[in-house]
Scaffold this active site. Structure first.
Site, short mmCIF file in Angstrom:
data_model
loop_
_atom_site.label_atom_id
_atom_site.label_comp_id
_atom_site.label_asym_id
_atom_site.label_seq_id
_atom_site.Cartn_x
_atom_site.Cartn_y
_atom_site.Cartn_z
N HIS A 129 -61.42 -23.54 -0.63
CA HIS A 129 -61.99 -22.69 -1.68
C HIS A 129 -60.83 -21.89 -2.29
O HIS A 129 -59.87 -21.56 -1.58
CB HIS A 129 -63.00 -21.76 -1.03
N ASP A 207 -60.90 -19.59 7.26
CA ASP A 207 -61.93 -19.18 6.29
C ASP A 207 -63.26 -19.69 6.83
O ASP A 207 -63.57 -20.87 6.72
CB ASP A 207 -61.59 -19.79 4.93
N GLN A 210 -68.22 -20.28 5.04
CA GLN A 210 -69.30 -21.26 4.96
C GLN A 210 -69.78 -21.66 6.36
O GLN A 210 -70.85 -22.24 6.49
CB GLN A 210 -68.75 -22.50 4.21
N LYS A 233 -73.77 -14.77 2.38
CA LYS A 233 -74.09 -16.19 2.63
C LYS A 233 -74.90 -16.36 3.91
O LYS A 233 -75.31 -17.46 4.25
CB LYS A 233 -72.81 -17.01 2.73
N CYS A 372 -65.20 -23.63 -7.11
CA CYS A 372 -63.97 -22.91 -6.72
C CYS A 372 -63.08 -23.81 -5.88
O CYS A 372 -62.40 -23.33 -4.95
CB CYS A 372 -64.28 -21.61 -5.99
C1 LIG Z 1 -65.52 -21.86 2.00
C2 LIG Z 1 -65.59 -20.59 1.22
N1 LIG Z 1 -64.60 -19.70 1.34
C3 LIG Z 1 -64.60 -18.54 0.68
C4 LIG Z 1 -65.63 -18.22 -0.17
C5 LIG Z 1 -65.58 -16.91 -0.89
O1 LIG Z 1 -66.65 -16.13 -0.55
P1 LIG Z 1 -66.90 -14.78 -1.36
O2 LIG Z 1 -67.09 -15.18 -2.80
O3 LIG Z 1 -68.14 -14.23 -0.75
O4 LIG Z 1 -65.71 -13.94 -1.15
C6 LIG Z 1 -66.67 -19.11 -0.36
C7 LIG Z 1 -67.76 -18.83 -1.32
O5 LIG Z 1 -68.38 -19.72 -1.85
C8 LIG Z 1 -66.65 -20.32 0.36
O6 LIG Z 1 -67.64 -21.21 0.24
#
Ligand SMILES: Cc1ncc(COP(=O)(O)O)c(C=O)c1O
Length: 414
Positions: A129, A207, A210, A233, A372
């Site tokens: 992401h 990260d 998800q 989420k 993203c």
């Molecule tokens: C795998 C992953 N990492 C990071 C993020 C970023 O999350 P946030 O927008 O809540 O900071 C997302 C959001 O879709 C995600 O799916």
């Protein structure tokens, strides 16, 4: 030998606890298939947060009155719930941030800004992401380090051998990957990557934005140095996320944001930093949001993360089977047993935004775009995909509604 019976959840019963489903959209029952984007919230979280505001709200850590004590114990109680959820050794290692993005930026700036230099490399994968890509790219460039990517195969698995190739010419200082991909749904086997990163002397940044909503995330079992998650989420409110980091690393780092609450003493000639976690929590905390995240964790624990994961595997298998019936569909990602509740696809000759727009008229909410993940889109040779994503309240009828909607999309473009 005892037979392990997989935990099961009752999605239909759970769904009744989510007020959002009490409405129709465009005259149709709501099929909310966008939970990887953000999840819906149960009454337990919504009502609990309202009660907190009505009875216990004040600023935290700053006053001795009853409300301040209630609010502080609400916030610190939530920190302990996060610690237990992630199996972190110490609640001081749990830093409240706005979201996973802010958590990853914190590590990139506060660790990367002081530990990266020429000759060093930051390594991510093609499947990140942007939140786990752009901060690293930026800080690596700023520090004169290399920013490099491991390629992935069609299942989303990174090419580990490339890490060794990179290590021949660079000091690998950071390896940063997701645990579950938001785009392909791949659940990664992180152990070999973490082990190799550590052998090379790098930190491993996970990260888990998800992953945390869908499965048990154990920071000690992963062996990570930093782990980032987002509350919104996982049935919690927006505006709250968590960065977990190993205490000795957090202690060795400079603060990220500066101001009130994060100091020990302030003099004109010198300011000293507060203890963990406060050193990284400048300004008024997201008080009710943290409390709400604690309620969401209670909710997930009660439903059971094993049951949520099993439910999503079932839905992913069902969706892959049903979507496979749609003419001209291309499905991306690994087999159902290797993925969380995420299915990305494209309809031949039809732009993903058109697909999503027509589905919306049928009451079906999915996401269309690059998710993203522009480096992944380049790899797949597309500008965008459609993505349907599932959660503990998703029922198979919603997937049926999606499939019917896709047949309708086909007719429009026939
Ligand atoms: C795998 C992953 N990492 C990071 C993020 C970023 O999350 P946030 O927008 O809540 O900071 C997302 C959001 O879709 C995600 O799916």
């Amino acid at each position: 030998m005892a037979v392990k019976i997989p935990a099961k959840l009752d999605a239909r019963a759970l769904r009744r606890e989510f007020p959002i489903f009490e409405q129709e959209i465009n005259g149709k029952p709501l099929a909310y298939l966008d939970s990887a984007n953000t999840s819906q919230k149960p009454r337990q979280v919504l009502d609990g947060m309202t009660r907190f505001y009505e009875t216990s709200y004040a600023n935290v850590h700053r006053a001795v009155h009853v409300l301040a004590e209630r609010a502080t114990s609400g916030l610190e109680g939530a920190r302990e719930k996060v610690r237990a959820l992630l199996n972190a050794p110490d609640a001081r290692e749990v830093i409240f941030v706005r979201n996973a993005t802010e958590g990853l930026n914190l590590v990139a700036y506060a660790w990367g800004g002081n530990n990266l230099g020429p000759g060093d490399a930051v390594v991510v994968t093609e499947l990140e992401h942007h939140s786990n890509f752009v901060p690293w790219q930026y800080i690596a460039n700023r520090q004169g380090s290399e920013f490099l990517m491991l390629e992935i195969d069609e299942n989303g698995d990174p090419n580990l051998a490339q890490l060794d190739e990179i290590a021949r010419d660079h000091n690998v200082k950071v390896v940063a990957t997701n645990l579950v991909s938001n785009s392909l749904g791949t659940i990664h086997e992180l152990a070999p990557l973490v082990a190799r990163a550590h052998e090379l002397g790098a930190i491993f940044v996970c990260d888990a934005a998800q992953a945390a909503p869908h499965m048990k995330v154990d920071v000690q079992a992963i062996g990570a140095d930093f782990v980032a998650v987002s509350g919104h989420k996982m049935c919690g409110p927006s505006g709250i996320g968590v960065l977990w980091g190993r205490a000795e690393l957090l202690q060795s780092m400079e603060p990220f944001l500066l101001g009130g609450h994060m100091i020990n003493s302030v003099r004109v000639d010198k300011t000293t930093w507060g203890e963990l976690p406060h050193k990284f929590e400048a300004g008024t905390s997201p008080i009710a949001e943290a409390y709400g995240l604690g309620l969401a964790i209670d909710y997930l624990q009660e439903v059971g993360l094993d049951a949520i994961e099993a439910h999503e595997h079932e839905l992913a298998a069902y969706a892959l089977g049903r979507l496979g019936e749609v003419p001209g569909i291309k499905l991306y990602g690994p087999p159902a047993d290797r993925r969380a509740g995420v299915v990305s696809f494209n309809m031949e000759g039809i732009h993903p935004h058109d697909v999503a727009q027509i589905l919306d008229l049928q009451g079906v909410a999915i996401r269309a775009g690059h998710h993203c993940c522009q480096p992944l889109m380049q790899k797949l040779g597309v500008a965008a995909t459609n993505r349907a994503s599932f959660y503990l309240y998703t029922i198979p009828e919603e997937i049926d509604q999606l499939v019917e909607g896709l047949h309708a999309v086909r007719k429009v473009f026939a």
